[in-house]
Design an enzyme around this catalytic site. Structure first.
Site, short mmCIF file in Angstrom:
data_model
loop_
_atom_site.label_atom_id
_atom_site.label_comp_id
_atom_site.label_asym_id
_atom_site.label_seq_id
_atom_site.Cartn_x
_atom_site.Cartn_y
_atom_site.Cartn_z
N GLU A 27 29.45 123.52 -151.55
CA GLU A 27 29.49 124.74 -150.74
C GLU A 27 28.14 125.44 -150.63
OE1 GLU A 27 32.04 127.83 -152.26
OE2 GLU A 27 31.49 129.18 -150.63
N GLU B 259 34.53 132.52 -144.28
CA GLU B 259 34.85 131.21 -144.86
C GLU B 259 34.89 130.21 -143.71
OE1 GLU B 259 35.22 130.61 -148.04
OE2 GLU B 259 36.02 132.41 -149.06
N HIS C 223 26.91 131.65 -153.37
CA HIS C 223 26.65 130.72 -154.50
C HIS C 223 25.18 130.29 -154.53
CE1 HIS C 223 31.01 130.81 -154.76
NE2 HIS C 223 31.05 130.53 -153.46
N HIS D 201 30.39 131.50 -146.62
CA HIS D 201 31.12 130.74 -147.63
C HIS D 201 31.91 129.60 -147.01
CE1 HIS D 201 30.70 133.17 -151.38
NE2 HIS D 201 30.29 134.07 -150.49
#
Ligand SMILES: [Zn+2]
Length: 1009
Positions: free
Chosen positions: A219, A361, A205, A273
């Site tokens: 995030e 993650e 992102h 992430h």
């Protein structure tokens, strides 16, 4: 990742290479230089394997680009056939680095000459682009020949082997080998450390895309923090290069992230992430199980992923395990081999490019317990470190500086090892890895090189070099083991041994099966031989005065020795560098010839104009050129330059050739008409003339009458009268013909007939026309008058006779014949029309028809014979009837076919229907002058037919009757007034137009049965 090459696998010889270079220009008096055309040009070069390809075989075309092309997408090549413009489209079958291979095959309909038109591809930014390959200066073409059209004869010009195909059909890229490290990695085991280990860190992102948000954090920020900590940790390792897809709060496209890894030549890719959506703990997404497309990536990802997860769980995050997801078989995304693709973009695209990638993650942002960990920078630093350590552990990366080993040379049984110096190292140890362990050669090497001896050619070896620093030896992993195969590199010498010639020699390599000799030209290797069995090789036809670089390789156990710049040996052949030109003047032209310059690719020819030069050609492939379009009597200065090694030969005034085109005197001719279609030319004698030529100028071309006239006069006959003709006379002096132009033409108009004089000979239903030839006539037309116009039989009669057929007998026709002279038809008047009458069908004479033909004609008419009427009257059948016809005709000398046909016409095939009834046996309508007068009656068929025969004889002859007269009207006929059937028109029948012709028509049909 290492670029994987094959080495000298299987070169194709006799290649045609087209380099797209900007055009060259002559500058007045100075040397013109060829520029390197690669800068800014999208295409590096195009390679066409065969100039001639036979149907059933394959043409190979390689297009090499100067920029990155997207290997995931096939390229399209268009070729066009000369003549009909047929376009064929081919899809690339292989893409290697920046080059694409097309394998062209053709069907039986596709013979001809083809030119390359364009290539379409996707560039590094996934934009579709089309590049034309048919520039004005160059266009690649080849010939497709039908099968069985003979051997493939290839141009034995300069061979430039740029690309080859190895045994697997892979493209072998020779380009760039010159830039490789001293020992090319190409023949060495890929486990060697020959460069930095490149890791791409991808913070997910960023910018306008914050990713998941929760518990007061977002995030994209957390991802970047972990990535930076990971980078900090990884950079503590030696030989590692870290690249961030983003290092600030900016947005980066998904495709761009993997493209950055591809462009960096990444060895590993990791994406950072944070999860959301209800859950807790960490999970790692890895490449899916795939048994064909980079199948090892799943294991790599799983090993690193589980290592990371165990480290993250130590930091308090729940271990959710490794996961993967891929498109189902009908899901729509596939790898090039057809296997289903991974679902996650970065994993999929990296895998496409051959880069193992994972996505971590690091906990759930919307779970308070996880978020508390993520708010703690110390924890984030530990996460980044955990990720880094797992990667380093898997790939054997070390924080310790270690020697990086290479082989700098190989000899018979010997390998020279060299390695990078380690800071603070007191000494080095060199060991050979064996099946049982390590065999150490030396513990106290103070240099950074060591020669290992006692080895065997063709064997594989693994070496380890360790450094002794601060009281201990450096550690090692598999990554530090250097593997290679001992193929000795021939130590070559080269020297100039003649004009354009050098001779290479080298020491023999034990166990060598063959040697290869190549020249390094313009960044590429040009192979001379792959099968030299000697230890010396001579190369000729090289460009003199330029330094040439050569390479010799040895093949042992089917493998070639490695090579690099250190293997190149150099020599400069001595000899001429400029063409030595001689000039032969001719009429308005000069023929230039020169000795070949060794190594010359082509020649340029120019003529001095003012203070500069006008170039005739930059692309002369032979050693002669004829400059045309010159003026006689004018001095010209010519220059020929040779292109060697991409540079034009220099020149001075001494290289310029002066010459004056010569011109034998043209004869001064006169011409006059001297008869029907005839003219006579005469001219004054030309001094030294060996022969004279006479030609006529017709329709823009010269038609030659003679090339060997020894006289000064010449007569031309058979010319078209009434038209002006133009003639040319040339003299040959010293083997050359005098010049000519419109001013040399002389003109005359021959006198005589312009129209055909026609005579006509009538025959049976045809007329034979003949006429005298009209001088100069190309062909004739024949027509017949019809009504107020003309019907043309032919426009293309090449002789002087024509038979008009399909005419009616006993008819008058008017014919016209015209001649085509000098493209125009002769005119005509009524005086040119020929009248002729076709003959009629004779009534008297012996019969030509048989009884069978008469009955056949009757049956063919489809009518029924009235047997009930004629059976009691002596003719029960048509056969009986015809027998009587035959006998009665013969009795008086009348043709049976005339009698029968007339009877059929008169009675309507014995059906009657007029004023005469069948029972009257009156088959000729005797005495039936109108529809109301029934005419004569006869007792039976025979007497009726006899009366008709006698009546015919009355008209057609003067002879007396043989039988007693039964014709009641015999005495009313003026004898012998109608010898033909057609003459009966208006007599037997009134008015009778076409009466005789209808009888004749039946006669013709009968005789043809
Ligand atoms: Zn995310």
């Amino acid at each position: 990742m290492k670029r994987k090459f094959a080495i000298f696998g299987c070169f194709l010889v006799g290649l045609l290479m087209i380099v797209l270079l900007p055009s060259l220009a002559f500058a007045g008096g100075s040397q013109s230089a060829a520029e390197d055309g690669t800068d800014g040009e999208p295409i590096d070069f195009v390679y066409i394997d065969s100039q001639e390809v036979v149907i059933g075989t394959t043409e190979y075309v390689v297009v090499s680009f100067n920029e990155k092309i997207d290997s995931a997408y096939a390229l399209t090549l268009l070729v066009e056939r000369e003549g009909d413009g047929k376009i064929l489209e081919f899809t690339s079958t292989k893409v290697v680095d920046d080059a694409a291979l097309f394998e062209l095959s053709f069907d039986d309909e596709s013979t001809g000459v083809y030119s390359l038109i364009s290539v379409c591809f996707q560039d590094g930014s996934n934009a579709e682009r089309t590049i034309a390959l048919d520039s004005d200066e160059n266009h690649g073409s080849f010939v497709v020949k039908p099968a069985g059209s003979g051997p493939d004869l290839r141009d034995s010009g300069i061979e430039t082997n740029v690309y080859g195909l190895d045994d697997d059909g892979s493209i072998i890229n020779k380009d760039g080998l010159g830039d490789a490290t001293p020992i090319s990695p190409l023949s060495l085991n890929s486990s060697n450390r020959t460069g930095d280990f490149v890791i791409v860190l991808d913070a997910g992102h960023g910018g306008s895309d914050p990713g998941a948000v929760g518990n007061g954090i977002k995030e994209s920020d957390i991802n970047l923090k972990i990535a930076r900590y990971c980078k900090e940790e990884l950079e503590k390792y030696y030989g590692v290069k870290v690249i961030m897809t983003r290092d600030s709060d900016t947005r980066v496209g998904l495709e761009d992230r993997s493209a950055i890894a591809r462009d960096a030549g990444a060895d590993f890719f990791i994406s950072f992430h944070i999860n959301s959506g209800g859950g807790t703990g960490a999970e790692v997404w890895i490449p899916a199980v795939n048994d064909s497309w980079h199948s090892s990536f799943h294991e790599i990802g799983d090993a690193i992923g589980n290592d990371i997860l165990s480290k993250l769980s130590a930091l308090g995050l729940n271990n959710r395990g490794t996961k993967f997801d891929y498109y189902t078989l009908n899901g729509g995304r596939y790898y090039p081999d057809g296997s289903p693709a991974d679902s996650l973009s970065v994993i999929r695209n990296c895998r496409l490019y051959g880069i193992p990638a994972i996505l971590v993650e690091h906990g759930f942002i919307d779970r308070a317990s996880d978020a508390n960990i993520l708010k703690d920078d110390n924890k984030l630093a530990s996460m980044g470190k955990a990720d880094a350590e797992a990667i380093a552990s898997y790939f054997g990366l070390s924080k310790e500086q270690r020697p990086v080993v290479e082989a700098s040379w190989m000899r018979n049984g010997e390998i020279d090892l060299t390695w990078s110096a380690v800071d603070g190292a007191e000494r080095y140890a060199v060991a050979l890895k064996t099946e049982s362990g390590y065999h150490t050669y030396i513990y106290d090497c103070t240099e950074t090189s060591y020669t290992v001896t006692g080895l065997e050619n063709g064997e594989d070896y693994q070496f380890l070099v360790q450094a002794y620093v601060d009281g201990h030896w450096t550690s090692f992993s598999d990554r530090d083991i250097f593997s290679c195969t001992l193929i000795p590199m021939p130590e070559a010498r080269v020297e100039s041994t003649g004009d354009g010639t050098v001779t290479l020699s080298w020491g023999a390599v034990d166990g060598a099966e063959a040697y290869a000799v190549a020249e390094y030209v313009g960044g590429r290797y040009v192979t001379y031989t792959l099968d030299c069995r000697d230890t010396t090789y001579t190369v000729s036809d090289l460009a003199n005065g330029y330094e040439h670089s050569f390479l010799v390789q040895a093949k042992v156990g089917g493998r070639w020795s490695s090579f690099g710049p250190a293997n190149l040996v150099k020599a400069t052949p001595e000899g001429a560098m400029r063409p030595s030109v001689s000039a032969e003047p001719a009429d308005r032209s000069v023929a230039l010839t020169w000795d070949p310059v060794p190594g010359a690719e082509r020649y340029a020819v120019a003529v001095r104009e003012g203070s500069g030069w006008r170039t005739f050609t930059y692309d002369c492939r032979g050693t002669s050129y004829t400059a045309t379009g010159l003026s006689n009597g004018t001095e010209y200065e010519f220059l020929v330059q040779a292109l060697c090694m991409g540079r034009w030969s220099s020149f001075g005034e001494g290289d310029v050739v002066s010459v004056i085109p010569a011109d034998p005197t043209a004869p001064e001719a006169r011409v006059e008409s001297t008869g029907d279609g005839t003219v006579t030319l005469s001219w004054g004698a030309v001094d030294g003339a060996e022969a004279y030529a006479v030609a006529e100028y017709v329709g823009g071309r010269y038609v030659t009458y003679t090339l060997d006239c020894r006289d000064t006069t010449y007569t031309v006959s058979d010319l078209a009268n009434g038209y002006e003709h133009s003639f040319l006379v040339q003299a040959k002096v010293g083997g050359r013909w005098s010049s000519f132009g419109p001013a040399n033409l002389v003109k005359a108009t021959p006198e005589g007939a312009m129209r055909p004089s026609v005579s006509a000979e009538p025959a049976d239903r045809s007329v034979a026309l003949t006429w005298d030839p009209v001088p100069g006539a190309e062909r004739y037309a024949v027509a017949v008058r019809e009504g107020s116009g003309w019907r043309t039989f032919t426009y293309d009669c090449r002789g002087t006779s024509y038979t008009a057929t399909g005419l009616s007998n006993g008819t008058e026709y008017e014919f016209l014949v015209q001649a085509l002279c000098m493209g125009r038809w002769s005119s005509f008047g009524e005086g040119d029309v020929v009248k002729v009458k076709t003959p009629g069908t004779k009534i008297m004479g012996s019969s030509n028809a048989s009884i069978e033909q008469m009955t056949a004609l009757f049956y063919a008419s489809g009518h029924e014979y009235p047997a009930d009427i004629y059976s009691p009257r002596g003719a029960s059948t048509i056969e009986d009837f015809c027998q009587i016809v035959y006998e009665e005709s013969a009795a008086e000398g009348v043709k049976a076919e005339v009698l029968f046909s007339q009877a059929m016409v008169e009675t309507g095939w014995l059906q009657f229907g007029g004023s005469v009834r069948a029972e009257q046996c009156n088959f000729g309508g005797l005495g039936a002058v109108s529809n109301s007068v029934a005419g004569a009656s006869f007792p039976n068929v025979r007497i009726g037919l006899r009366a008709q025969v006698q009546h015919l004889k009355a008209y057609a002859s003067n002879d007396p009757l043989n039988n007693s007269c039964v014709d009641p009207r015999f005495q009313f006929v003026k004898r012998d007034i109608a010898p033909t059937v057609e003459d009966l028109n208006g007599r037997w029948a009134v008015p009778g137009t076409g009466y005789g012709q209808s009888i004749t028509s039946l006669v013709e049909r009968m005789l043809n049965l």
